[in-house]
Scaffold this motif. Structure first.
Motif, short mmCIF file in Angstrom:
data_model
loop_
_atom_site.label_atom_id
_atom_site.label_comp_id
_atom_site.label_asym_id
_atom_site.label_seq_id
_atom_site.Cartn_x
_atom_site.Cartn_y
_atom_site.Cartn_z
N LEU A 1 6.27 -1.06 20.55
CA LEU A 1 5.43 -2.20 20.97
C LEU A 1 4.08 -1.78 21.54
O LEU A 1 3.15 -2.58 21.58
CB LEU A 1 6.20 -3.05 22.00
CG LEU A 1 7.37 -3.84 21.44
CD1 LEU A 1 8.07 -4.59 22.55
CD2 LEU A 1 6.93 -4.82 20.36
N HIS A 2 3.95 -0.53 22.00
CA HIS A 2 2.66 -0.14 22.59
C HIS A 2 1.55 -0.04 21.55
O HIS A 2 0.36 0.00 21.90
CB HIS A 2 2.79 1.17 23.37
CG HIS A 2 3.16 2.35 22.53
ND1 HIS A 2 4.47 2.74 22.35
CD2 HIS A 2 2.40 3.22 21.81
CE1 HIS A 2 4.50 3.80 21.55
NE2 HIS A 2 3.27 4.10 21.21
N ILE A 3 1.89 -0.02 20.24
CA ILE A 3 0.84 0.02 19.21
C ILE A 3 0.53 -1.37 18.67
O ILE A 3 -0.33 -1.53 17.81
CB ILE A 3 1.25 0.96 18.04
CG1 ILE A 3 2.51 0.42 17.32
CG2 ILE A 3 1.48 2.38 18.53
CD1 ILE A 3 2.76 1.07 15.98
N VAL A 4 1.25 -2.41 19.17
CA VAL A 4 1.08 -3.77 18.65
C VAL A 4 -0.18 -4.40 19.24
O VAL A 4 -0.49 -4.23 20.43
CB VAL A 4 2.33 -4.63 18.97
CG1 VAL A 4 2.10 -6.09 18.65
CG2 VAL A 4 3.53 -4.10 18.21
N GLN A 5 -0.90 -5.13 18.41
CA GLN A 5 -2.16 -5.78 18.83
C GLN A 5 -1.90 -6.87 19.87
O GLN A 5 -0.91 -7.60 19.79
CB GLN A 5 -2.84 -6.40 17.60
CG GLN A 5 -4.22 -6.98 17.87
CD GLN A 5 -4.85 -7.52 16.59
OE1 GLN A 5 -4.44 -7.18 15.48
NE2 GLN A 5 -5.85 -8.37 16.74
N ARG A 6 -2.80 -6.99 20.86
CA ARG A 6 -2.68 -8.02 21.90
C ARG A 6 -3.67 -9.13 21.59
O ARG A 6 -4.85 -8.88 21.38
CB ARG A 6 -2.95 -7.43 23.28
CG ARG A 6 -1.99 -6.31 23.59
CD ARG A 6 -2.18 -5.70 24.95
NE ARG A 6 -1.18 -4.63 25.14
CZ ARG A 6 -0.79 -4.18 26.31
NH1 ARG A 6 -1.30 -4.67 27.42
NH2 ARG A 6 0.11 -3.22 26.40
N ARG A 7 -3.17 -10.37 21.60
CA ARG A 7 -4.00 -11.52 21.23
C ARG A 7 -4.21 -12.41 22.45
O ARG A 7 -3.26 -12.72 23.17
CB ARG A 7 -3.30 -12.29 20.11
CG ARG A 7 -4.05 -13.52 19.64
CD ARG A 7 -3.43 -14.05 18.38
NE ARG A 7 -2.31 -14.94 18.62
CZ ARG A 7 -1.88 -15.86 17.75
NH1 ARG A 7 -2.47 -15.99 16.58
NH2 ARG A 7 -0.85 -16.62 18.04
N LEU A 8 -5.46 -12.84 22.69
CA LEU A 8 -5.77 -13.67 23.85
C LEU A 8 -5.96 -15.13 23.50
O LEU A 8 -5.97 -15.98 24.38
CB LEU A 8 -7.04 -13.14 24.54
CG LEU A 8 -7.01 -11.67 24.98
CD1 LEU A 8 -8.29 -11.32 25.70
CD2 LEU A 8 -5.81 -11.39 25.86
N ASP A 9 -6.17 -15.44 22.21
CA ASP A 9 -6.39 -16.84 21.82
C ASP A 9 -5.65 -17.12 20.52
O ASP A 9 -4.77 -16.35 20.12
CB ASP A 9 -7.89 -17.14 21.69
CG ASP A 9 -8.60 -16.14 20.78
OD1 ASP A 9 -7.92 -15.56 19.90
OD2 ASP A 9 -9.82 -15.93 20.94
N HIS A 10 -6.02 -18.21 19.83
CA HIS A 10 -5.25 -18.64 18.65
C HIS A 10 -5.75 -18.01 17.35
O HIS A 10 -5.23 -18.32 16.28
CB HIS A 10 -5.33 -20.18 18.53
CG HIS A 10 -6.73 -20.69 18.38
ND1 HIS A 10 -7.59 -20.78 19.44
CD2 HIS A 10 -7.41 -21.13 17.29
CE1 HIS A 10 -8.75 -21.26 19.02
NE2 HIS A 10 -8.67 -21.47 17.73
N ARG A 11 -6.78 -17.14 17.41
CA ARG A 11 -7.28 -16.54 16.18
C ARG A 11 -6.21 -15.63 15.56
O ARG A 11 -5.59 -14.83 16.28
CB ARG A 11 -8.55 -15.73 16.45
CG ARG A 11 -9.78 -16.63 16.59
CD ARG A 11 -11.01 -15.84 16.92
NE ARG A 11 -10.95 -15.37 18.30
CZ ARG A 11 -12.01 -14.98 18.99
NH1 ARG A 11 -13.19 -14.99 18.43
NH2 ARG A 11 -11.88 -14.57 20.23
N PRO A 12 -6.00 -15.73 14.23
CA PRO A 12 -4.90 -14.96 13.61
C PRO A 12 -5.17 -13.45 13.67
O PRO A 12 -6.31 -13.01 13.57
CB PRO A 12 -4.85 -15.48 12.17
CG PRO A 12 -6.19 -16.09 11.92
CD PRO A 12 -6.68 -16.58 13.24
N VAL A 13 -4.09 -12.69 13.82
CA VAL A 13 -4.21 -11.22 13.80
C VAL A 13 -4.04 -10.74 12.36
O VAL A 13 -3.56 -11.47 11.48
CB VAL A 13 -3.13 -10.57 14.70
CG1 VAL A 13 -3.36 -10.94 16.15
CG2 VAL A 13 -1.73 -10.96 14.26
#
Length: 733
Positions: A250-262
């Protein structure tokens, strides 16, 4: 609260007392009947202890403090030397003064002559605000063994930082099923720690299945467990074959702050086959298409939304500035009940736990006291006033070396909503401690708290009332009620597990009680209480309806005439209607200000229907899930639930019938009724086109308020017409 502090730092040049010329030194601090002892060292002439002892001034019954350095021996401990202090000569220290520097004291023997060796000590009078207080050995806990001292100290804990993990499973490619003669029925199973979720079986039954399905997990920092995805093929009733696996840290997973798709990613699925008893990796790799992100824009709910203590999103970048400080003084408790027996008598070792936001505090345990005094103060930053602080009182079951299965019993808890507190006012009040048992509700004592909410910016605080309660991601991409319930349960499990691993542990039963882990379980008592709460809300409308009925029936002619005059004025000047309503509400609010609550509300047994609950209903509430009761009791409860559900079903059916009658006005289910209604609508439209609205409103109002002489007791024509309309209940089996 005044305390005498003794910090024993170290000793030097201690003489050897045994045959080998070494010594096993320890220090004994004695004040009257109270005696504190440091740990002892093997064969050490220059030992270091750095231990603090605290003696409550209230209980001091001596004028001299005695500090002995002794040599531990098998038969009897030998005295190496001692130091004596007159209590009248001990200096006072008031924080924020710097800590008192320890000094070297020459040891003397029992006769007062000089002995060999020196002891470094600091002795001072202070309060419980002293920074040495939390780590000190307390004379209040003199009966506590050295192993249990850690479990009675005050402590501050922090909840782990929780994230939602969103796994969007899109598709897989080039799967290799073992049986190529059948269409594969493929689904994806995801595991994270002890959480396991799965997608539905793909509609496209090929080797390139598609899902486009979201799976949500809760995870805490630091990330200890990886996410494990496996693609499974349903080959039989309960038999699944693994077509491939992938492990994602999980430490390599992207962190998302809003609703924009990853960004989506293709990952290889590993597959192993057994050849000659050994695992062999297959070179050709199937692939899976995923979007994975850590959601920073949500608040991870670990407590009930009705009394949440924190509403901020996970990502610190999205936090708003704090609006104030909450100060809590846990003063004392009185009238506590005996929670356990020791040496044939009842005893209670009480401590408090308070939770607000991510910060948990635990006071020290006051041993064997039904009227404990803590006098401890704690502060929290406040980010939203629409939050609740919870204070619980517990009995420490591990003071006297409780067995592994010992539990900390609940004494009671108090919830205080910050929005009910006036800014910068100190509330000092006693709250009843109530606990529900299978035998009924019990008052186990009272706790006295002092609270103050200090507001740093009044404008910011008032502006908070216009903001949504939860972070905006909860509204842009809302989670379903069922999802939130499951995720909340997982978050509670993670928090209770992490805090129970701290030292000293904040035990699982304590955390679960503070977080109301069983608040979603069925309870007849709670259902009744909620029903009467609804009736209490509707009682105002019912009272207005009764009052209006009295006006219509001219019970008080003078009031009815005044209402007629007011009605005529409002019809002739309709622009006065809204200002009149708001002015009326303003006057009611000003009138009620005189009777505003002076103290925050506490647990209410009558509101909770705890005082009138039937013993069997309470036994059902405390039953495990699934049930552990005998079959005849379960059958009786099931039949009772069926009878209640039958009444609820009837009410819901009646509501549905009224709604369907409205629909049938224009549906031509009853051609004659619809003809009458359509004709009435046409005539009404023509009349209202040519008649001013004020005239229509005036005539309608005077007709409704007419004198009883012009009324008859039979139902009105519109009501008779409505009740004759058809509903779909006659088509029900």
């Amino acid at each position: 609260m005044q305390y005498l502090y003794v910090r024993v730092v170290k000793a030097k040049d201690l003489p050897g007392k045994d045959v080998t010329g070494g010594c096993d030194p320890y220090v004994e601090v004695k004040l009257g009947n109270y005696k504190g002892v440091t740990k002892h060292f093997e064969k050490k002439n220059n030992p270091e202890w750095n231990q603090v002892f605290a003696f409550s001034k209230e209980r001091i019954q001596a004028s001299v403090l005695e500090v002995y350095v002794k040599d531990k021996d098998v038969v009897a401990d030998d005295l190496i030397g001692r130091a004596l202090f007159d209590l009248n000569e001990i200096p006072k220290r008031i924080p924020p003064d710097s800590p008192l520097a320890p000094q070297w004291y020459r040891l003397e023997d029992r006769k007062g002559d000089k002995a060999k060796g020196e002891l470094m000590l600091a002795v001072w009078m202070g309060t419980q605000a002293d920074e040495a207080f939390p780590e000190a050995w307390h004379s209040d806990a003199a009966s506590v063994g050295p192993d249990a001292v850690a479990s009675i100290r005050s402590k501050v804990y922090l909840s782990p930082k929780l994230w939602y993990v969103r796994v969007n499973v899109i598709e897989a490619q080039d799967l290799v099923p073992n049986d190529k003669s059948r269409f594969p029925e493929v689904f994806v199973k995801a595991m994270l720690g002890n959480q396991a979720l799965r997608t539905r079986i793909s509609q496209s039954k090929t080797i390139n299945p598609m899902w486009n399905e979201d799976l949500m997990f809760v995870v805490a920092e630091p990330f200890e467990e990886p996410l494990v995805l496996s693609v499974e093929d349903r080959v039989g009733g309960n038999k699944d074959e693994t077509l491939g696996k992938c492990v994602i840290p999980l430490h390599i997973v992207q962190r998302r702050l809003d609703h924009r798709p990853v960004n989506s990613r293709w990952l290889n699925l590993e597959k192993h086959v057994i050849v000659d008893g050994e695992k062999k990796e297959i070179k050709f790799a199937s692939r899976i298409h995923l979007r994975i992100c850590l959601e920073g824009g949500y608040h991870v709910l670990d407590e009930s939304t009705h009394y949440s203590s924190d509403l901020r999103p996970t990502a610190k970048q999205l936090w708003r500035p704090s609006i104030g400080i909450l100060e809590l003084g846990i003063l004392s408790a009185h009238g506590l009940m005996p929670m356990k027996t020791k040496d044939g008598r009842g005893t209670t070792d009480a401590y408090c736990v308070a939770k607000y936001g991510q910060k948990w505090i635990r006071t020290r345990t006051i041993v064997d006291n039904f009227m404990p005094r803590w006098n401890e103060q704690y502060t929290w930053e406040v980010f939203d006033t629409c939050t609740v602080i919870t204070v619980g009182v517990f009995d420490n079951g591990h003071v006297h070396g409780g067995a592994g299965g010992a539990r900390d019993a609940r004494i009671g808890k108090v919830r205080i909503r910050l929005s009910t507190l006036e800014a910068d006012r100190v509330y000092t009040h006693s709250y009843p401690l109530l606990v529900l048992h299978p035998s009924g509700v019990k008052k186990t004592g009272e706790i006295q708290l002092a609270l103050r909410f200090s507001c740093s910016s009044l404008i910011n605080m008032l502006h908070m009332y216009s903001h949504p309660l939860l972070p905006k991601m909860h509204y842009i991409h809302p989670l379903s009620v069922i999802q939130l319930d499951v995720l909340r349960h997982q978050a509670m499990q993670i928090v209770s597990t992490r805090l129970s691993r701290a030292e000293p542990p904040l035990r699982k039963e304590v955390v679960e009680y503070m977080l109301d882990v069983d608040s979603h379980m069925w309870s007849m008592r709670r259902s009744k209480a909620n029903f009467f709460r609804i009736m209490g809300v509707l009682s105002g409308l019912i009272a207005v309806g009764k009052w209006f009925d009295q006006i219509c029936n001219w019970r008080n002619p003078l009031t009815t005439i005044l209402i007629h005059i007011l009605f005529i004025i409002l019809v002739l000047y309709p622009e006065l209607i809204l200002p009149t309503i708001f002015l009326y509400l303003f006057l009611i609010g000003i009138w009620n200000y005189r009777w505003r609550p002076r103290h925050p509300p506490h647990m209410d047994t009558r509101l909770s229907h705890a005082d009138a609950a039937h013993p069997d209903e309470l036994d059902e509430e405390f039953d495990t899930f699934p049930t552990s009761r005998p079959s005849d009791i379960v059958r009786m409860r099931y039949d009772r639930l069926r009878s209640i559900a039958g009444r609820v079903q009837t009410v819901i059916g009646d509501l549905a019938t009224q709604g369907e009658r409205f629909q049938s006005l224009l549906s031509w289910r009853d051609p004659r009724a619809t003809t009458l209604f359509v004709t009435f609508c046409l005539i009404a439209a023509l009349v209202l086109y040519v008649t001013p609205f004020q005239v229509v409103a005036l005539l309608a109002g005077i007709y409704i308020l007419r004198h009883p002489r012009f009324r008859h007791k039979l139902p009105s024509t519109p009501l008779n017409f409505f009740r004759r309309l058809p509903a779909r209940s006659d088509s029900m089996l």
